[in-house]
Design a protein around this motif. Structure first.
Motif, PDB file in Angstrom:
ATOM      1  N   VAL A 103      11.580   8.908  -1.808  1.00  0.00           N
ATOM      2  CA  VAL A 103      11.918   8.048  -2.943  1.00  0.00           C
ATOM      3  C   VAL A 103      13.332   8.347  -3.437  1.00  0.00           C
ATOM      4  CG1 VAL A 103      11.348   7.505  -5.338  1.00  0.00           C
ATOM      5  CG2 VAL A 103       9.524   7.723  -3.651  1.00  0.00           C
ATOM      6  N   MET A 104      13.676   9.610  -3.538  1.00  0.00           N
ATOM      7  CA  MET A 104      15.011   9.997  -3.995  1.00  0.00           C
ATOM      8  C   MET A 104      16.091   9.513  -3.036  1.00  0.00           C
ATOM      9  SD  MET A 104      14.319  13.863  -5.424  1.00  0.00           S
ATOM     10  CE  MET A 104      16.092  14.126  -5.654  1.00  0.00           C
ATOM     11  N   ALA A 105      15.821   9.599  -1.736  1.00  0.00           N
ATOM     12  CA  ALA A 105      16.788   9.123  -0.747  1.00  0.00           C
ATOM     13  C   ALA A 105      17.019   7.622  -0.892  1.00  0.00           C
ATOM     14  CB  ALA A 105      16.301   9.448   0.659  1.00  0.00           C
ATOM     15  N   ALA A 106      15.945   6.876  -1.145  1.00  0.00           N
ATOM     16  CA  ALA A 106      16.078   5.427  -1.327  1.00  0.00           C
ATOM     17  C   ALA A 106      16.829   5.094  -2.608  1.00  0.00           C
ATOM     18  CB  ALA A 106      14.700   4.771  -1.335  1.00  0.00           C
ATOM     19  N   GLU A 107      16.583   5.846  -3.674  1.00  0.00           N
ATOM     20  CA  GLU A 107      17.253   5.585  -4.948  1.00  0.00           C
ATOM     21  C   GLU A 107      18.739   5.901  -4.884  1.00  0.00           C
ATOM     22  OE1 GLU A 107      15.052   7.939  -7.706  1.00  0.00           O
ATOM     23  OE2 GLU A 107      13.614   6.326  -8.176  1.00  0.00           O
ATOM     24  N   ARG A 108      19.103   6.917  -4.119  1.00  0.00           N
ATOM     25  CA  ARG A 108      20.509   7.323  -4.057  1.00  0.00           C
ATOM     26  C   ARG A 108      21.396   6.270  -3.405  1.00  0.00           C
ATOM     27  NH1 ARG A 108      18.629  12.573  -2.617  1.00  0.00           N
ATOM     28  NH2 ARG A 108      19.013  12.050  -0.421  1.00  0.00           N
ATOM     29  N   SER A 109      20.820   5.434  -2.570  1.00  0.00           N
ATOM     30  CA  SER A 109      21.635   4.453  -1.852  1.00  0.00           C
ATOM     31  C   SER A 109      22.252   3.418  -2.792  1.00  0.00           C
ATOM     32  CB  SER A 109      20.789   3.740  -0.794  1.00  0.00           C
ATOM     33  OG  SER A 109      19.819   2.923  -1.413  1.00  0.00           O
ATOM     34  N   GLY A 110      21.523   3.052  -3.855  1.00  0.00           N
ATOM     35  CA  GLY A 110      22.042   2.063  -4.799  1.00  0.00           C
ATOM     36  C   GLY A 110      22.207   0.682  -4.209  1.00  0.00           C
ATOM     37  N   THR A 111      21.465   0.366  -3.143  1.00  0.00           N
ATOM     38  CA  THR A 111      21.551  -0.932  -2.480  1.00  0.00           C
ATOM     39  C   THR A 111      20.201  -1.641  -2.552  1.00  0.00           C
ATOM     40  OG1 THR A 111      20.955   0.029  -0.331  1.00  0.00           O
ATOM     41  CG2 THR A 111      23.302  -0.063  -0.887  1.00  0.00           C
ATOM     42  N   ALA A 112      20.210  -2.921  -2.176  1.00  0.00           N
ATOM     43  CA  ALA A 112      18.963  -3.676  -2.112  1.00  0.00           C
ATOM     44  C   ALA A 112      18.033  -3.080  -1.063  1.00  0.00           C
ATOM     45  CB  ALA A 112      19.258  -5.140  -1.788  1.00  0.00           C
ATOM     46  N   GLN A 113      18.593  -2.600   0.027  1.00  0.00           N
ATOM     47  CA  GLN A 113      17.796  -1.955   1.061  1.00  0.00           C
ATOM     48  C   GLN A 113      17.034  -0.757   0.490  1.00  0.00           C
ATOM     49  OE1 GLN A 113      20.106   0.216   3.848  1.00  0.00           O
ATOM     50  NE2 GLN A 113      18.446   0.505   5.330  1.00  0.00           N
ATOM     51  N   GLY A 114      17.726   0.064  -0.311  1.00  0.00           N
ATOM     52  CA  GLY A 114      17.092   1.223  -0.919  1.00  0.00           C
ATOM     53  C   GLY A 114      15.966   0.829  -1.860  1.00  0.00           C
ATOM     54  N   ASN A 115      16.166  -0.229  -2.648  1.00  0.00           N
ATOM     55  CA  ASN A 115      15.111  -0.678  -3.571  1.00  0.00           C
ATOM     56  C   ASN A 115      13.875  -1.164  -2.826  1.00  0.00           C
ATOM     57  OD1 ASN A 115      16.801  -0.122  -5.730  1.00  0.00           O
ATOM     58  ND2 ASN A 115      17.609  -2.208  -5.818  1.00  0.00           N
ATOM     59  N   ILE A 116      14.096  -1.839  -1.695  1.00  0.00           N
ATOM     60  CA  ILE A 116      12.965  -2.354  -0.918  1.00  0.00           C
ATOM     61  C   ILE A 116      12.207  -1.206  -0.257  1.00  0.00           C
ATOM     62  CG2 ILE A 116      12.342  -3.801   1.058  1.00  0.00           C
ATOM     63  CD1 ILE A 116      14.895  -5.472   0.317  1.00  0.00           C
ATOM     64  N   LEU A 117      12.933  -0.246   0.318  1.00  0.00           N
ATOM     65  CA  LEU A 117      12.274   0.903   0.936  1.00  0.00           C
ATOM     66  C   LEU A 117      11.544   1.749  -0.113  1.00  0.00           C
ATOM     67  CD1 LEU A 117      14.937   2.051   3.567  1.00  0.00           C
ATOM     68  CD2 LEU A 117      12.812   0.803   3.968  1.00  0.00           C
ATOM     69  N   LYS A 118      12.141   1.840  -1.300  1.00  0.00           N
ATOM     70  CA  LYS A 118      11.481   2.582  -2.377  1.00  0.00           C
ATOM     71  C   LYS A 118      10.144   1.946  -2.734  1.00  0.00           C
ATOM     72  CE  LYS A 118      12.003   3.735  -7.270  1.00  0.00           C
ATOM     73  NZ  LYS A 118      12.872   3.578  -8.475  1.00  0.00           N
ATOM     74  N   GLU A 119      10.107   0.627  -2.793  1.00  0.00           N
ATOM     75  CA  GLU A 119       8.854  -0.077  -3.085  1.00  0.00           C
ATOM     76  C   GLU A 119       7.812   0.222  -2.009  1.00  0.00           C
ATOM     77  OE1 GLU A 119       6.080  -2.378  -4.999  1.00  0.00           O
ATOM     78  OE2 GLU A 119       8.060  -1.722  -5.721  1.00  0.00           O
ATOM     79  N   GLY A 120       8.259   0.282  -0.757  1.00  0.00           N
ATOM     80  CA  GLY A 120       7.329   0.599   0.314  1.00  0.00           C
ATOM     81  C   GLY A 120       6.807   2.020   0.237  1.00  0.00           C
ATOM     82  N   VAL A 121       7.681   2.968  -0.092  1.00  0.00           N
ATOM     83  CA  VAL A 121       7.265   4.371  -0.183  1.00  0.00           C
ATOM     84  C   VAL A 121       6.266   4.560  -1.326  1.00  0.00           C
ATOM     85  CG1 VAL A 121       8.050   6.726  -0.628  1.00  0.00           C
ATOM     86  CG2 VAL A 121       9.393   5.234   0.865  1.00  0.00           C
ATOM     87  N   LEU A 122       6.540   3.907  -2.458  1.00  0.00           N
ATOM     88  CA  LEU A 122       5.669   4.074  -3.628  1.00  0.00           C
ATOM     89  C   LEU A 122       4.291   3.472  -3.427  1.00  0.00           C
ATOM     90  CD1 LEU A 122       8.215   3.364  -6.523  1.00  0.00           C
ATOM     91  CD2 LEU A 122       7.274   5.576  -5.826  1.00  0.00           C
ATOM     92  N   THR A 123       4.146   2.556  -2.473  1.00  0.00           N
ATOM     93  CA  THR A 123       2.835   1.930  -2.241  1.00  0.00           C
ATOM     94  C   THR A 123       2.107   2.529  -1.050  1.00  0.00           C
ATOM     95  OG1 THR A 123       3.973   0.175  -1.010  1.00  0.00           O
ATOM     96  CG2 THR A 123       3.455  -0.260  -3.321  1.00  0.00           C
ATOM     97  N   ILE A 124       2.647   3.629  -0.506  1.00  0.00           N
ATOM     98  CA  ILE A 124       1.952   4.290   0.598  1.00  0.00           C
ATOM     99  C   ILE A 124       0.573   4.755   0.122  1.00  0.00           C
ATOM    100  CG2 ILE A 124       1.945   6.362   2.052  1.00  0.00           C
ATOM    101  CD1 ILE A 124       4.926   6.074   2.374  1.00  0.00           C
ATOM    102  N   GLY A 125      -0.437   4.516   0.940  1.00  0.00           N
ATOM    103  CA  GLY A 125      -1.810   4.838   0.582  1.00  0.00           C
ATOM    104  C   GLY A 125      -2.648   3.591   0.395  1.00  0.00           C
ATOM    105  N   ARG A 126      -1.962   2.455   0.149  1.00  0.00           N
ATOM    106  CA  ARG A 126      -2.684   1.195   0.048  1.00  0.00           C
ATOM    107  C   ARG A 126      -2.848   0.577   1.439  1.00  0.00           C
ATOM    108  NH1 ARG A 126       0.380  -1.667  -5.138  1.00  0.00           N
ATOM    109  NH2 ARG A 126       0.313   0.151  -6.536  1.00  0.00           N
ATOM    110  N   HIS A 127      -3.505  -0.566   1.487  1.00  0.00           N
ATOM    111  CA  HIS A 127      -3.675  -1.262   2.759  1.00  0.00           C
ATOM    112  C   HIS A 127      -2.307  -1.685   3.292  1.00  0.00           C
ATOM    113  CE1 HIS A 127      -4.950  -4.311   5.677  1.00  0.00           C
ATOM    114  NE2 HIS A 127      -6.121  -3.641   5.710  1.00  0.00           N
ATOM    115  N   ILE A 128      -2.161  -1.656   4.609  1.00  0.00           N
ATOM    116  CA  ILE A 128      -0.872  -1.933   5.231  1.00  0.00           C
ATOM    117  C   ILE A 128      -0.361  -3.332   4.890  1.00  0.00           C
ATOM    118  CG2 ILE A 128      -1.823  -2.813   7.391  1.00  0.00           C
ATOM    119  CD1 ILE A 128       1.254  -0.530   6.965  1.00  0.00           C
TER     120      ILE A 128
END
Length: 237
Positions: free
Chosen positions: A91-116
């Motif tokens: 999550v920290m790595a995604a936040e540090r990027s400060g890009t749209a790509q980082g925000n999207i990957l952060k959303e994916g990391v935070l939802t790990i554990g749910r259905h794919i």
């Protein structure tokens, strides 16, 4: 014979412009700024549209250039952290990027554990939100691309109407009177077309860059889904 030679000298003297005539021609030349001002009142809204267009182009270029940046190293960092079961670092790595790509990957990391499917859906929604931010004010560029030339044509048409009204009143149909007024009124058409071309080109260039980002982020989402579906310690190719 002397009379004939004298006539030739007089003819040449009349044909060659004197210094006073040349100076008068130079004096009658109009500067670029004065030439533009001859376009009439319709140049005022066209000029305002030009300044606003340049502002949008400058502001959108800075935002899109930063937000649409794709960092291939970011996906590698996220993959390494996830393979080590370190979600917080991912999550920290995604936040540090400060890009749209980082925000999207952060959303994916935070939802790990749910259905794919839910993880993929959330990442796609996050991508649509980021693309929406990038497309802000681009519709205004498209609108200006249509309005500016129209304003220019209206200015020219109104000028032509005034010219023919003046002719009907004064009955002066000299070429100088018609062409002089007509070229002044066509300045607004030229100015409107220039502003329209600038807005039209910027609109499509920005949309092309956003489309490229959309394609790249779809690949990133697919790669992220492949990472979390594989056992720890196996890197996605």
């Amino acid at each position: 014979m002397s009379t004939f030679l004298q006539l030739q000298v007089d003819t040449l003297a009349q044909a060659i412009p004197t210094a006073d005539t040349a100076n008068a021609a130079l004096t009658n030349e109009v500067s670029v700024l004065e030439f533009i001002f001859k376009g009439g009142l319709f140049l005022i809204p066209i000029a305002l549209l030009l300044f606003y267009t340049l502002y949008i182009i400058f502001e959108r270029y800075i935002y899109i250039h930063k937000a649409a940046k794709i960092d291939n190293h970011l996906m590698s960092d996220v993959r390494n952290h996830l393979n080590n079961a370190n979600i917080d670092m991912a999550v920290m790595a995604a936040e540090r990027s400060g890009t749209a790509q980082g925000n999207i990957l952060k959303e994916g990391v935070l939802t790990i554990g749910r259905h794919i499917n839910e993880i993929e859906s959330n990442m796609e929604r996050a991508a649509n939100i980021e693309i929406g931010y990038m497309e802000r004010r681009l519709g205004q560029l498209g609108l200006i691309a249509g309005i500016a030339p129209t304003l220019g044509f209206i200015g020219t048409i109104s000028g032509v109407i005034k010219i023919f009204y003046s002719i009907s009143v004064t009955e002066d149909i000299s070429i100088g009177n018609i062409s002089g007024g007509l070229y002044e009124k066509m300045i607004s058409s030229g100015a409107g077309l220039i502003v329209g071309i600038i807005a039209y080109a910027a609109y499509h260039l920005f949309n092309g860059k956003i489309d490229g980002f959309s394609l790249s982020i779809q690949k990133q989402v697919l790669e992220f889904v492949n990472i979390i579906q594989r056992p720890n310690g196996h890197k996605a190719k």
